[in-house]
Design a protein around this motif. Structure first.
Motif, mmCIF file in Angstrom:
data_model
loop_
_atom_site.group_PDB
_atom_site.id
_atom_site.type_symbol
_atom_site.label_atom_id
_atom_site.label_comp_id
_atom_site.label_asym_id
_atom_site.label_seq_id
_atom_site.Cartn_x
_atom_site.Cartn_y
_atom_site.Cartn_z
ATOM 1 N N VAL A 195 -16.451 45.860 34.752
ATOM 2 C CA VAL A 195 -15.617 44.734 34.351
ATOM 3 C C VAL A 195 -16.182 43.461 34.965
ATOM 4 O O VAL A 195 -16.685 43.468 36.090
ATOM 5 C CB VAL A 195 -14.147 44.965 34.785
ATOM 6 N N TYR A 196 -16.127 42.368 34.216
ATOM 7 C CA TYR A 196 -16.511 41.059 34.728
ATOM 8 C C TYR A 196 -15.346 40.433 35.495
ATOM 9 O O TYR A 196 -14.172 40.720 35.210
ATOM 10 C CB TYR A 196 -16.887 40.116 33.584
ATOM 11 N N SER A 197 -15.681 39.553 36.436
ATOM 12 C CA SER A 197 -14.660 38.780 37.138
ATOM 13 C C SER A 197 -14.101 37.704 36.212
ATOM 14 O O SER A 197 -14.581 37.500 35.093
ATOM 15 C CB SER A 197 -15.249 38.136 38.396
ATOM 16 N N HIS A 198 -13.082 36.973 36.689
ATOM 17 C CA HIS A 198 -12.383 36.000 35.847
ATOM 18 C C HIS A 198 -13.307 34.915 35.311
ATOM 19 O O HIS A 198 -13.098 34.396 34.217
ATOM 20 C CB HIS A 198 -11.251 35.357 36.643
ATOM 21 N N ASP A 199 -14.355 34.553 36.080
ATOM 22 C CA ASP A 199 -15.263 33.490 35.662
ATOM 23 C C ASP A 199 -16.627 34.008 35.231
ATOM 24 O O ASP A 199 -17.546 33.224 34.976
ATOM 25 C CB ASP A 199 -15.435 32.466 36.784
ATOM 26 N N GLY A 200 -16.784 35.321 35.140
ATOM 27 C CA GLY A 200 -18.014 35.912 34.642
ATOM 28 C C GLY A 200 -19.183 35.923 35.611
ATOM 29 O O GLY A 200 -20.281 36.345 35.251
ATOM 30 N N THR A 201 -18.969 35.493 36.851
ATOM 31 C CA THR A 201 -20.082 35.414 37.808
ATOM 32 C C THR A 201 -20.342 36.736 38.516
ATOM 33 O O THR A 201 -21.407 36.908 39.126
ATOM 34 C CB THR A 201 -19.817 34.337 38.867
ATOM 35 N N GLU A 202 -19.400 37.672 38.448
ATOM 36 C CA GLU A 202 -19.544 38.945 39.156
ATOM 37 C C GLU A 202 -19.251 40.108 38.223
ATOM 38 O O GLU A 202 -18.459 39.994 37.283
ATOM 39 C CB GLU A 202 -18.610 38.996 40.363
ATOM 40 N N LEU A 203 -19.886 41.218 38.510
ATOM 41 C CA LEU A 203 -19.691 42.459 37.755
ATOM 42 C C LEU A 203 -19.322 43.572 38.716
ATOM 43 O O LEU A 203 -19.965 43.754 39.752
ATOM 44 C CB LEU A 203 -20.977 42.844 37.031
ATOM 45 N N LEU A 204 -18.300 44.319 38.355
ATOM 46 C CA LEU A 204 -17.831 45.435 39.161
ATOM 47 C C LEU A 204 -18.105 46.720 38.397
ATOM 48 O O LEU A 204 -17.775 46.822 37.207
ATOM 49 C CB LEU A 204 -16.329 45.272 39.399
ATOM 50 N N ALA A 205 -18.737 47.705 39.044
ATOM 51 C CA ALA A 205 -19.075 48.963 38.380
ATOM 52 C C ALA A 205 -18.636 50.141 39.245
ATOM 53 O O ALA A 205 -18.921 50.185 40.437
ATOM 54 C CB ALA A 205 -20.575 49.053 38.108
ATOM 55 N N SER A 206 -17.941 51.103 38.618
ATOM 56 C CA SER A 206 -17.487 52.307 39.312
ATOM 57 C C SER A 206 -18.358 53.486 38.891
ATOM 58 O O SER A 206 -18.524 53.747 37.692
ATOM 59 C CB SER A 206 -16.015 52.591 38.978
ATOM 60 N N TYR A 207 -18.902 54.188 39.875
ATOM 61 C CA TYR A 207 -19.805 55.320 39.624
ATOM 62 C C TYR A 207 -19.073 56.626 39.893
ATOM 63 O O TYR A 207 -18.331 56.739 40.868
ATOM 64 C CB TYR A 207 -21.024 55.232 40.537
ATOM 65 N N ASN A 208 -19.339 57.630 39.041
ATOM 66 C CA ASN A 208 -18.679 58.911 39.252
ATOM 67 C C ASN A 208 -19.222 59.596 40.497
ATOM 68 O O ASN A 208 -20.439 59.660 40.725
ATOM 69 C CB ASN A 208 -18.835 59.817 38.033
ATOM 70 N N ASP A 209 -18.295 60.099 41.307
ATOM 71 C CA ASP A 209 -18.604 60.747 42.588
ATOM 72 C C ASP A 209 -19.543 59.907 43.437
ATOM 73 O O ASP A 209 -20.421 60.414 44.136
ATOM 74 C CB ASP A 209 -19.149 62.158 42.382
ATOM 75 N N GLU A 210 -19.337 58.595 43.366
ATOM 76 C CA GLU A 210 -20.035 57.645 44.211
ATOM 77 C C GLU A 210 -19.025 56.550 44.510
ATOM 78 O O GLU A 210 -17.816 56.795 44.489
ATOM 79 C CB GLU A 210 -21.280 57.099 43.491
ATOM 80 N N ASP A 211 -19.490 55.356 44.786
ATOM 81 C CA ASP A 211 -18.587 54.280 45.170
ATOM 82 C C ASP A 211 -18.508 53.218 44.074
ATOM 83 O O ASP A 211 -19.074 53.382 42.997
ATOM 84 C CB ASP A 211 -19.047 53.673 46.493
ATOM 85 N N ILE A 212 -17.812 52.142 44.373
ATOM 86 C CA ILE A 212 -17.677 51.001 43.470
ATOM 87 C C ILE A 212 -18.568 49.887 44.011
ATOM 88 O O ILE A 212 -18.565 49.609 45.209
ATOM 89 C CB ILE A 212 -16.214 50.533 43.388
ATOM 90 N N TYR A 213 -19.324 49.239 43.124
ATOM 91 C CA TYR A 213 -20.293 48.232 43.556
ATOM 92 C C TYR A 213 -20.051 46.905 42.837
ATOM 93 O O TYR A 213 -19.738 46.886 41.637
ATOM 94 C CB TYR A 213 -21.723 48.720 43.293
ATOM 95 N N LEU A 214 -20.238 45.823 43.593
ATOM 96 C CA LEU A 214 -20.098 44.471 43.068
ATOM 97 C C LEU A 214 -21.480 43.841 42.949
ATOM 98 O O LEU A 214 -22.251 43.830 43.914
ATOM 99 C CB LEU A 214 -19.215 43.637 43.996
ATOM 100 N N PHE A 215 -21.787 43.306 41.759
ATOM 101 C CA PHE A 215 -23.061 42.639 41.501
ATOM 102 C C PHE A 215 -22.821 41.176 41.140
ATOM 103 O O PHE A 215 -21.776 40.831 40.585
ATOM 104 C CB PHE A 215 -23.803 43.315 40.338
ATOM 105 N N ASP A 216 -23.806 40.337 41.435
ATOM 106 C CA ASP A 216 -23.805 38.957 40.978
ATOM 107 C C ASP A 216 -24.464 38.926 39.606
ATOM 108 O O ASP A 216 -25.663 39.202 39.482
ATOM 109 C CB ASP A 216 -24.575 38.074 41.961
ATOM 110 N N SER A 217 -23.691 38.609 38.575
ATOM 111 C CA SER A 217 -24.224 38.681 37.207
ATOM 112 C C SER A 217 -25.287 37.625 36.934
ATOM 113 O O SER A 217 -26.011 37.719 35.938
ATOM 114 C CB SER A 217 -23.078 38.550 36.196
ATOM 115 N N ASN A 218 -25.375 36.612 37.798
ATOM 116 C CA ASN A 218 -26.384 35.569 37.620
ATOM 117 C C ASN A 218 -27.708 35.901 38.319
ATOM 118 O O ASN A 218 -28.683 35.168 38.154
ATOM 119 C CB ASN A 218 -25.866 34.230 38.145
#
Length: 522
Positions: free
Chosen positions: A322-345
């Motif tokens: 899912v993207y953040s409210h302003d599109g600058t960040e991406l959140l990804a959930s991995y199966n049997d792993e953790d959740i990671y935050l990326f800078d979409s820029n």
């Protein structure tokens, strides 16, 4: 000065509490119990040849190190209750009051269960508020879609989706006056329901067909007639309801020459020509609709992946992004792993910014979301039946709630304008949460649940065969449970039809191909 000091003390934060720890008294009690239990176990072990505590000690130390790794200090409180209320009363920053309340950590720490919405006869896989937040749409394994006036906990409309298998998403199209609902399901169909102002469903039409399950839809924020779909056939469809043939195949997602089945898709709210997808490998892929050339890097604009997962041998999937409210960040959930935050820029191949851990994402296709008007928090369900909320910046857990009795929480939908959210999972009901608790959470039992989730995750990673058998059992149980309601509803003879628009890119196959159980449907 005295009044100013009082205002500084009027805070809704919990800065003094350790957010991965139990309270001090609970720690002492737990430590006492552990010491007593440990002494008994040690006495038994002393009678065994070759026994010792070195392995246990090293395991505990490794677990504690894992729990405390990659955390930042919590920031100070952004919102203070009493000064903010005083400012609103005299008309100062009144328009910002609700936004600041919704993003306040003190209210997140006071979230508690408000009530349940009960109508479905199967697992509830999807929740979506309309843009104004007055209605909530839900879809289920029972093939029904229900529109709720959630505030009074009343179902204002219920209809047969027209799908032939588990409904995975049902979303209001923006700027449509809540009259158009897009849906996707395990049968691979993308359908659109036309709703009337008299609280009835005129009909549902098929607008596209994937050759495999279609788990997610991505809405374009400013369009009442365009959206995207992604399926396990690796295809992304662009759908425009104004056209005679609505479905247009945008891209077939590949890694090299191998197709990558998709579980999730999301449109960047700030750059609506960008969309991100995730699925049966470890990469978050971003595409630009204006310049997809499959002969150039398979059409991908850029890819992200946690560096330690790039060459991992075990199969890792992305179940939701899912993207953040302003599109600058991406959140990804991995199966049997953790959740990671990326800078979409960031540039292609950049590593993650933050890591959120403690939950378990194994048994179903788990959702993840931002919470707060400025994406201040990260929220996810878990196989342990709990709901976790992390402070986005520090990656510390600030709320921990018991969700479904069925053991798995999959879907989390924050209200668009108010502090609160709706959740669902394997239970047949929908749960509503609001910040009405008198005292902030003490995070009771959090550390032990986190340790249990981590131990189970590590054990499962050592035996892939058993993991497959467990997930196959989940799938068979849910499939059998969903068959009875299907027959009952189809006997009802509702006016939903299988009328569809034809498309050269759509398949007429009703069965979306073999069902994949490696990462099962939510």
């Amino acid at each position: 000065d005295t009044d100013a000091n009082r205002e500084e003390e009027d805070t809704d934060s919990m800065d003094g509490s350790g957010l991965y720890s139990l309270t001090e008294d609970q720690d002492r009690d737990a430590d006492g119990d552990r010491r007593r239990g440990g002494e008994k176990r040690a006495a038994r072990k002393r009678n065994r040849p070759g026994s010792g505590s070195n392995h246990s000690t090293s395991s505990d130390e490794a677990m504690e190190a894992w729990l405390g790794a990659e955390l930042q200090d919590l920031r100070g409180p952004v919102w203070r209750a009493v000064p903010s209320l005083r400012s609103r009363e005299i008309g100062r920053d009144a328009h910002q009051f609700v936004r600041r309340v919704c993003g306040a950590r003190g209210l997140v720490q006071r979230l508690e269960l408000q009530g349940r919405l009960e109508r479905h006869t199967g697992c509830v896989n999807t929740l979506h508020f309309n843009p104004s937040g007055t209605r909530l749409a839900s879809g289920s394994d029972d093939l029904r879609v229900v529109i709720w006036d959630w505030a009074v906990r009343h179902a204002v409309l219920e209809f047969d989706s027209g799908h032939k298998s588990n409904v995975f998403q049902a979303k209001f199209l923006p700027h449509s006056g809540d009259s158009t609902l897009a849906m996707c399901a395990r049968d691979g169909q993308i359908r659109v329901a036309e709703l009337s102002a008299t609280q009835c469903c005129k009909n549902t039409k098929r607008v596209a067909q994937h050759k495999g399950a279609a788990h997610k839809l991505a809405l374009e924020p400013d369009s009442q007639c365009s959206f995207l779909s992604a399926g396990e056939d690796a295809v992304v469809f662009g759908i425009d309801l104004r056209l005679d043939r609505p479905a247009n195949k945008l891209v077939v997602v590949k890694e090299g020459d191998k197709k990558v089945g998709l579980y999730t898709i999301y449109v960047n709210p700030a750059k609506t020509h960008h969309f991100a997808v995730g699925g049966r490998d470890q990469y978050v892929r971003i595409y630009d609709q204006r310049k997809i050339n499959e002969n150039d890097n398979n059409g991908v604009l850029k890819k992200f992946c946690p560096s330690h997962l790039v060459s991992i041998e075990s199969k890792t999937n992305i179940t939701c992004l899912v993207y953040s409210h302003d599109g600058t960040e991406l959140l990804a959930s991995y199966n049997d792993e953790d959740i990671y935050l990326f800078d979409s820029n960031h540039s292609d191949g950049a590593d993650y910014l933050r890591r959120y851990k403690g939950h378990r994402n194994n048994a179903t296709v788990k959702g993840v979301n931002f919470y707060g008007p400025c994406s201040e928090f990260v929220v996810s369900g878990s196989d342990c039946g709990h709901i976790y909320l992390w402070d986005k910046y520090s990656a510390r857990i600030v709320q921990f709630m018991e969700g479904d009795k069925g053991g798995v929480v999959n879907c989390l939908e924050p209200h668009p304008h108010l502090p609160g959210m709706a959740t669902s999972g394997l239970d047949y009901d929908i749960k509503l949460w609001a910040p009405t608790a008198e005292n902030p959470t003490g995070l009771k039992g959090l550390k032990e649940v986190m340790k249990k989730n981590k131990r189970e995750r590590d054990e499962d990673s050592m035996r892939h065969g058993d993991q497959y058998d467990t997930q196959l059992l989940w799938f068979l149980m849910r499939h059998m449970r969903s068959r009875r309601p299907q027959r009952t509803h189809r006997e009802g003879g509702e006016q939903d039809t299988d009328e569809s628009w034809s498309s050269p890119d759509s398949s007429d196959e009703d069965d979306g191909g073999p069902d994949h159980v490696q990462c099962m449907s939510s």
